[in-house]
Scaffold this active site. Structure first.
Site, PDB file in Angstrom:
ATOM      1  N   ARG A  25       0.913  -1.063  -0.069  1.00 13.40           N
ATOM      2  CA  ARG A  25       0.013   0.020   0.015  1.00 13.40           C
ATOM      3  C   ARG A  25       0.681   1.302   0.057  1.00 13.40           C
ATOM      4  O   ARG A  25       0.354   2.253   0.757  1.00 13.40           O
ATOM      5  CB  ARG A  25      -0.809   0.125   1.155  1.00 13.40           C
ATOM      6  N   ARG A  29      -3.143   6.984   1.153  1.00 13.97           N
ATOM      7  CA  ARG A  29      -3.667   8.130   1.952  1.00 13.97           C
ATOM      8  C   ARG A  29      -2.710   8.793   3.060  1.00 13.97           C
ATOM      9  O   ARG A  29      -2.723  10.047   3.126  1.00 13.97           O
ATOM     10  CB  ARG A  29      -4.886   7.803   2.701  1.00 13.97           C
ATOM     11  N   ARG A  38      -7.001  11.434  -5.166  1.00 14.29           N
ATOM     12  CA  ARG A  38      -8.032  10.552  -4.700  1.00 14.29           C
ATOM     13  C   ARG A  38      -9.219  11.501  -4.680  1.00 14.29           C
ATOM     14  O   ARG A  38     -10.402  11.170  -4.969  1.00 14.29           O
ATOM     15  CB  ARG A  38      -7.807  10.127  -3.395  1.00 14.29           C
ATOM     16  N   ASP A  75      -6.946  -2.673  -7.344  1.00 12.72           N
ATOM     17  CA  ASP A  75      -7.449  -3.043  -6.064  1.00 12.72           C
ATOM     18  C   ASP A  75      -7.978  -4.652  -6.563  1.00 12.72           C
ATOM     19  O   ASP A  75      -8.049  -5.205  -7.397  1.00 12.72           O
ATOM     20  CB  ASP A  75      -8.697  -2.581  -5.496  1.00 12.72           C
ATOM     21  N   TYR A 152     -14.580 -12.234   0.286  1.00  8.48           N
ATOM     22  CA  TYR A 152     -15.392 -11.255  -0.120  1.00  8.48           C
ATOM     23  C   TYR A 152     -16.420 -11.129  -0.982  1.00  8.48           C
ATOM     24  O   TYR A 152     -17.684 -10.601  -0.832  1.00  8.48           O
ATOM     25  CB  TYR A 152     -14.341  -9.891  -0.561  1.00  8.48           C
TER      26      TYR A 152
HETATM   27  O1  CP3 Z   1       0.012  -1.915  -2.332  1.00  6.99           O
HETATM   28  C1  CP3 Z   1      -0.340  -0.764  -3.069  1.00  6.99           C
HETATM   29  O2  CP3 Z   1       0.078   0.354  -3.145  1.00  6.99           O
HETATM   30  C2  CP3 Z   1      -1.060  -1.136  -4.294  1.00  6.99           C
HETATM   31  C3  CP3 Z   1      -2.499  -0.802  -4.458  1.00  6.99           C
HETATM   32  C4  CP3 Z   1      -3.381  -1.955  -3.301  1.00  6.99           C
HETATM   33  C5  CP3 Z   1      -4.767  -1.393  -2.964  1.00  6.99           C
HETATM   34  N1  CP3 Z   1      -5.359  -2.394  -2.494  1.00  6.99           N
HETATM   35  C6  CP3 Z   1      -5.037   0.096  -2.936  1.00  6.99           C
HETATM   36  C7  CP3 Z   1      -5.990   0.666  -2.090  1.00  6.99           C
HETATM   37  C8  CP3 Z   1      -3.502  -3.281  -3.255  1.00  6.99           C
HETATM   38  C9  CP3 Z   1      -2.327  -4.141  -3.394  1.00  6.99           C
HETATM   39  C10 CP3 Z   1      -4.704  -3.400  -2.647  1.00  6.99           C
HETATM   40  C11 CP3 Z   1      -4.892  -4.895  -2.032  1.00  6.99           C
HETATM   41  C12 CP3 Z   1      -6.242  -5.014  -1.289  1.00  6.99           C
HETATM   42  N2  CP3 Z   1      -7.357  -4.361  -1.234  1.00  6.99           N
HETATM   43  C13 CP3 Z   1      -6.123  -6.106  -0.196  1.00  6.99           C
HETATM   44  C14 CP3 Z   1      -5.115  -7.232   0.036  1.00  6.99           C
HETATM   45  C15 CP3 Z   1      -4.112  -6.614   0.852  1.00  6.99           C
HETATM   46  C16 CP3 Z   1      -4.539  -5.941   2.417  1.00  6.99           C
HETATM   47  O3  CP3 Z   1      -4.645  -4.796   2.637  1.00  6.99           O
HETATM   48  O4  CP3 Z   1      -4.966  -7.008   3.054  1.00  6.99           O
HETATM   49  C17 CP3 Z   1      -7.472  -5.998   0.145  1.00  6.99           C
HETATM   50  C18 CP3 Z   1      -8.041  -6.918   1.354  1.00  6.99           C
HETATM   51  C19 CP3 Z   1      -8.150  -5.097  -0.435  1.00  6.99           C
HETATM   52  C20 CP3 Z   1      -9.634  -4.778  -0.211  1.00  6.99           C
HETATM   53  C21 CP3 Z   1      -9.656  -3.225   0.057  1.00  6.99           C
HETATM   54  N3  CP3 Z   1      -9.442  -2.189  -0.714  1.00  6.99           N
HETATM   55  C22 CP3 Z   1      -9.929  -2.860   1.435  1.00  6.99           C
HETATM   56  C23 CP3 Z   1     -10.038  -3.609   2.680  1.00  6.99           C
HETATM   57  C24 CP3 Z   1      -9.772  -1.449   1.660  1.00  6.99           C
HETATM   58  C25 CP3 Z   1      -9.731  -0.434   2.591  1.00  6.99           C
HETATM   59  C26 CP3 Z   1     -10.909   0.412   2.674  1.00  6.99           C
HETATM   60  C27 CP3 Z   1     -10.403   1.597   3.615  1.00  6.99           C
HETATM   61  O5  CP3 Z   1     -11.233   2.508   3.755  1.00  6.99           O
HETATM   62  O6  CP3 Z   1      -9.127   1.799   3.960  1.00  6.99           O
HETATM   63  C28 CP3 Z   1      -9.532  -1.082   0.006  1.00  6.99           C
HETATM   64  C29 CP3 Z   1      -9.331   0.228  -0.380  1.00  6.99           C
HETATM   65  C30 CP3 Z   1      -8.155   0.770  -0.713  1.00  6.99           C
HETATM   66  N4  CP3 Z   1      -7.377  -0.141  -1.652  1.00  6.99           N
HETATM   67  C31 CP3 Z   1      -7.296   1.823  -0.735  1.00  6.99           C
HETATM   68  C32 CP3 Z   1      -6.221   2.037  -1.560  1.00  6.99           C
HETATM   69  C33 CP3 Z   1      -5.030   3.090  -1.540  1.00  6.99           C
HETATM   70  C34 CP3 Z   1      -7.757   3.144   0.249  1.00  6.99           C
HETATM   71  C35 CP3 Z   1      -9.205   3.626  -0.250  1.00  6.99           C
HETATM   72  C36 CP3 Z   1      -9.093   5.157  -0.567  1.00  6.99           C
HETATM   73  O7  CP3 Z   1      -8.111   5.971  -1.145  1.00  6.99           O
HETATM   74  O8  CP3 Z   1     -10.167   5.773  -0.128  1.00  6.99           O
END
Ligand code: CP3
Length: 346
Positions: A25, A29, A38, A75, A152
């Site tokens: 990640r 943010r 974003r 994602d 999911y």
């Molecule tokens: O690593 C990176 O920089 C690449 C991008 C990446 C994202 N998600 C961007 C993201 C990767 C590799 C993921 C994988 C992902 N997404 C996973 C597996 C890894 C983990 O964290 O366990 C999972 C379970 C997801 C599903 C998901 N997407 C969740 C649970 C969330 C969180 C929601 C939140 O509000 O925090 C996301 C959103 C997400 N994916 C964000 C980012 C940067 C944040 C959303 C935002 O910017 O508002």
């Protein structure tokens, strides 16, 4: 003379001048530049669907910190959407699936389309990134491991216990098997398409591996992840390294060595030196700094990064966090982590 980038060399356990480092990640943010894009995008899914913005936010942490690898901004739920899931993100709540898969009809309705047609923006982003990144900075693409995507799809969002998913697995193994097979098929196509488009490594995220008893992990999650690895390997050949990340994998350690990946990425609850002893020398390791260490400030980050470097043992070790970097992480802590890795190998 061209030299192998240290990230790719470490994945293959070749000698490196120092361990490479990137952070799960790393685009996110905690960076003001990310928050600005974003906001422009409006919704997270809109950001994910727009190559120009995905390229920009993938490059932001590379420009600011010079990590040794870039990871595609996307994602794990993008392939779920391509299969027919109605995906949205609710502020403060995380992902939501409007049509969760809970019966035969739900499984039957899932599609396995041509990835380049279903989500062309992903591969356009990858091609764009390859022309922007220098030869020293390989690009990683990723998919969810099948078990984690199943969590999911069935639950319809995040959950503490994923009770619907686990009861489906235990009560309707026939249906769970059909669902996993469909997920494997599309995930492998999506991952292979990303590598064909120019990504140089693949990471599988098995975030919810920790929910399973060792026998269920060995019987369900691990074989499904391996099936993805096998299919992708058959399509793309021996070159790109495969990384398998599983959260909470300490309980799965006795069988983790059977994962058909070059690199095993672990979280902070499993000691790196112990993982090395039990997994042997055939796999590289990635991890495993607790993301919370960075919130404790630069000094704590330095101290704990030194411990990670020491436990990792140098060769065949990629420094990373044990899970994604948190939005409230101070940039100075990321700087401190990087200085420590760059300043001296153990
Ligand atoms: O690593 C990176 O920089 C690449 C991008 C990446 C994202 N998600 C961007 C993201 C990767 C590799 C993921 C994988 C992902 N997404 C996973 C597996 C890894 C983990 O964290 O366990 C999972 C379970 C997801 C599903 C998901 N997407 C969740 C649970 C969330 C969180 C929601 C939140 O509000 O925090 C996301 C959103 C997400 N994916 C964000 C980012 C940067 C944040 C959303 C935002 O910017 O508002």
């Amino acid at each position: 003379m061209t030299t192998t980038p240290r990230f790719l060399a470490a994945c293959r356990r070749e000698p490196v001048d120092r361990p490479p480092v990137w952070l799960m990640r790393q685009a996110g943010r905690y960076m003001a530049e990310y928050r600005a894009v974003r906001e422009k995008a409006g919704s997270f899914m809109n950001l994910c669907r727009t190559p120009e913005w995905c390229i920009e936010v993938t490059l932001q942490p590379i420009r600011r910190f010079g990590f040794d690898a870039a990871i595609l901004f996307s994602d794990i739920l993008i392939p779920a959407e391509a299969m027919g899931a109605e995906v949205s993100f609710v502020a403060g709540e995380g992902p939501r699936i409007g049509n969760p898969v809970r019966d035969e009809a739900g499984v039957d309705a899932l599609r396995c389309p041509e990835p380049e047609e279903a989500c062309p923006f992903v591969y356009e982003t990858i091609r764009g990134l390859r022309s922007e990144l220098d030869a020293e900075t390989p690009l990683i693409t990723f998919v969810a491991a099948p078990w984690t995507l199943m969590c999911y799809l069935v639950e319809g969002g995040g959950s503490k216990h994923f009770e619907r998913t686990k009861t489906l697995l235990m009560g309707r193994p026939d249906l769970a098997k059909r669902l996993l097979d469909k997920i494997v098929a599309y995930s492998a196509r999506h991952a292979a398409a990303g590598l064909r488009a120019g990504a140089q490594a693949l990471q599988l995220f098995d975030t919810w591996a920790e929910l399973l008893a060792p026998a269920d992990y060995a019987g369900w999650a691990l074989p499904a992840a391996n099936e993805v690895f096998r299919r992708v390997r058959a399509e793309v050949g021996p070159e790109p390294p495969f990384i398998y990340f599983s959260k909470g994998s300490a309980g799965q350690l006795p069988v983790l060595g059977a994962v058909e990946a070059d690199v095993v990425s672990i979280d902070w609850r499993l000691d790196l030196a112990r993982a090395r002893r039990e997994l042997g020398e055939s796999k590289a390791l990635q991890g495993n700094l607790d993301p919370l260490a960075l919130l404790a400030g630069p000094e704590a980050t330095r101290e704990r990064t030194r411990a990670v470097l020491e436990a990792g043992g140098g060769r065949g070790h990629i420094v990373n966090l044990g899970h994604g970097i948190l939005p409230q992480t101070p940039l100075e802590s990321v700087d401190a982590l990087l200085e420590t890795v760059r300043g001296g190998t153990p």
